[in-house]
Design a protein around this motif. Sequence first.
Motif: not given
Length: 119
Positions: A82-98
């Motif tokens: 669960p922790h890794r999945a949440r982190l991957q989702e947040r990374v994708r959000e950061v990339v989209a924001d960038a």
Amino acid sequence: MLFRVDPTSTVPLGDQIAASVRRAVAEGAVVPGERLPAARMLAESLGVNVHTVLRGYQQLREEGLIELRRGRGAVVTGGASPHRARLQERVREVVADARELGLTEDELLALVRTALGSS
């Protein structure tokens, strides 16, 4: 497991499918060893092309969240936490924001390196 896609969203449908699985893993609704729906069946139920589902599944395979096995389909891996999945989702959000801000890959990586250095 519930899959939802929004055809009006700017997020590609394959990405939305992958995000549904990541979210389910992060919430503990899907556990290692569990099989995901067959791509063809999921495509029919969502009203999308089977290749769209396969693109989403391929992303998850590259992230190490699922294994794709001929004849067995998509199976959640033992490394899917669960922790890794949440982190991957947040990374994708950061990339989209960038991308929305017009940052280049180098600029984003510089920001990440700065954040890593200040930890």
